[in-house]
Design a protein around this motif. Structure first.
Motif, short mmCIF file in Angstrom:
data_model
loop_
_atom_site.label_atom_id
_atom_site.label_comp_id
_atom_site.label_asym_id
_atom_site.label_seq_id
_atom_site.Cartn_x
_atom_site.Cartn_y
_atom_site.Cartn_z
N ALA A 41 5.05 -3.71 8.83
CA ALA A 41 5.43 -2.29 8.34
C ALA A 41 6.88 -2.34 8.60
N VAL A 42 7.47 -1.55 7.48
CA VAL A 42 8.88 -1.42 7.51
C VAL A 42 9.11 0.23 8.05
N GLN A 43 10.18 0.16 8.78
CA GLN A 43 10.52 1.61 9.56
C GLN A 43 11.22 2.30 8.53
N ILE A 44 10.56 3.27 7.71
CA ILE A 44 11.07 4.18 6.86
C ILE A 44 11.16 5.53 7.64
N THR A 45 10.46 5.80 8.64
CA THR A 45 10.64 7.16 9.24
C THR A 45 10.79 6.88 10.65
N ASP A 46 11.23 7.91 11.52
CA ASP A 46 11.28 7.69 12.66
C ASP A 46 9.95 7.63 13.61
N ASN A 47 9.15 8.38 13.05
CA ASN A 47 7.68 8.20 13.54
C ASN A 47 6.73 7.29 13.05
N PRO B 148 0.77 -1.29 -0.02
CA PRO B 148 -0.22 0.02 0.05
C PRO B 148 1.03 1.24 -0.10
N HIS B 149 0.70 2.03 -0.75
CA HIS B 149 1.60 3.27 -1.05
C HIS B 149 0.74 4.71 -1.77
N ARG B 150 1.64 5.79 -1.37
CA ARG B 150 1.08 6.82 -2.05
C ARG B 150 2.38 7.15 -2.97
N TRP B 151 2.16 7.95 -4.00
CA TRP B 151 3.17 8.36 -4.97
C TRP B 151 3.89 9.42 -4.82
N ASN B 152 3.29 10.30 -3.52
CA ASN B 152 3.98 11.41 -3.23
C ASN B 152 5.12 11.18 -2.54
N ASN B 153 5.59 9.85 -2.28
CA ASN B 153 6.76 9.81 -1.18
C ASN B 153 7.50 8.58 -1.88
N ASN B 154 8.60 8.14 -1.29
CA ASN B 154 9.44 7.06 -1.79
C ASN B 154 9.25 5.78 -1.03
N ASP B 155 8.15 5.84 -0.47
CA ASP B 155 8.17 4.39 0.39
C ASP B 155 8.06 3.05 -0.52
N TYR B 156 7.26 3.34 -1.72
CA TYR B 156 7.26 2.38 -2.33
C TYR B 156 8.50 1.81 -2.94
N SER B 157 9.36 2.76 -3.52
CA SER B 157 10.27 2.42 -4.21
C SER B 157 11.70 1.86 -2.99
N GLU B 158 11.33 2.48 -1.75
CA GLU B 158 12.34 1.81 -0.49
C GLU B 158 11.93 0.47 -0.32
N ILE B 159 10.81 0.14 -0.29
CA ILE B 159 10.34 -1.31 0.06
C ILE B 159 10.47 -2.07 -0.95
N SER B 160 10.61 -1.72 -2.22
CA SER B 160 10.46 -2.69 -3.31
C SER B 160 11.99 -2.91 -3.44
N GLU B 161 13.05 -2.01 -3.07
CA GLU B 161 14.25 -2.23 -3.22
C GLU B 161 14.80 -3.28 -2.36
N LEU B 162 14.19 -2.96 -1.06
CA LEU B 162 14.43 -4.06 0.22
C LEU B 162 13.91 -5.44 -0.02
N SER C 122 0.66 -13.00 -0.86
CA SER C 122 0.91 -13.62 0.19
C SER C 122 1.25 -12.91 1.61
N VAL C 123 1.58 -11.56 1.20
CA VAL C 123 1.87 -10.63 2.44
C VAL C 123 1.63 -9.30 1.85
N VAL C 124 1.33 -8.43 2.90
CA VAL C 124 1.22 -6.82 2.77
C VAL C 124 2.35 -6.41 3.52
N VAL C 125 3.36 -5.56 2.73
CA VAL C 125 4.43 -4.84 3.37
C VAL C 125 4.12 -3.28 3.12
N CYS C 126 3.83 -2.70 4.23
CA CYS C 126 3.71 -1.18 4.23
C CYS C 126 4.76 -0.53 4.83
N SER C 127 4.65 0.80 4.92
CA SER C 127 5.64 1.70 5.38
C SER C 127 5.08 2.08 6.88
N ASN C 128 5.85 2.65 7.79
CA ASN C 128 5.31 3.06 9.07
C ASN C 128 4.92 4.47 9.05
#
Length: 135
Positions: free
Chosen positions: A100-106, A15-29, A69-75
């Motif tokens: 959730a992958v910890q992309i940000t501190d919050n 799950p993502h929004r295109w206005n940040n890099n979360d999708y690409s960071e999770i994909s690369e991971l 099989s799994v849903v990987v989101c950002s925090n």
């Protein structure tokens, strides 16, 4: 005797929004893990033509989540409202494992309220979580 190694394949929805890099960071991971990943997320290059606003989660997106099989989101706290959190809630409602992958501190308030595990943005952390939660 020939040894045959079967590589693990997983189907993932991000799950993502295109206005940040979360999708690409999770994909690369995910690309750095030992898994062969089939990505069922909605790509920017081929978005759905029309989203049906009568549903919290459009049936086209529901189908993509069902294949996963799994849903990987950002925090990311930006996930507190809108489509991303609705997609995460839908995934949980149909029994999909969500992390959730910890992309940000919050950390998103919704991620905490839904009791979604938050793991560090490390290949080993994600691999271990997937191995433990996917049958």
């Amino acid at each position: 005797m020939v040894n045959v190694y079967i590589l693990d394949m997983i189907n993932v929805f991000i799950p993502h929004r295109w206005n940040n890099n979360d999708y690409s960071e999770i994909s690369e991971l995910l690309d750095r893990t030992k898994f062969i990943v089939r990505d069922y997320s909605v790509p920017a290059s081929s978005p759905f033509d029309k989203i049906d606003k009568r549903y919290n989660v459009d049936p086209q997106i529901q189908r993509q989540i069902q294949y996963a099989s799994v849903v990987v989101c950002s925090n990311r706290p930006a996930n507190n409202n809108g489509m991303s959190i609705d997609e995460i809630k839908y995934a949980i409602s149909i029994g999909k494992p969500v992390v959730a992958v910890q992309i940000t501190d919050n950390i998103s308030r919704q991620i905490l309220m839904l009791d979604i595990p938050v793991i560090s943005k490390r290949k080993n952390s994600l691999e271990s979580w997937i191995e433990y939660n996917i049958n």
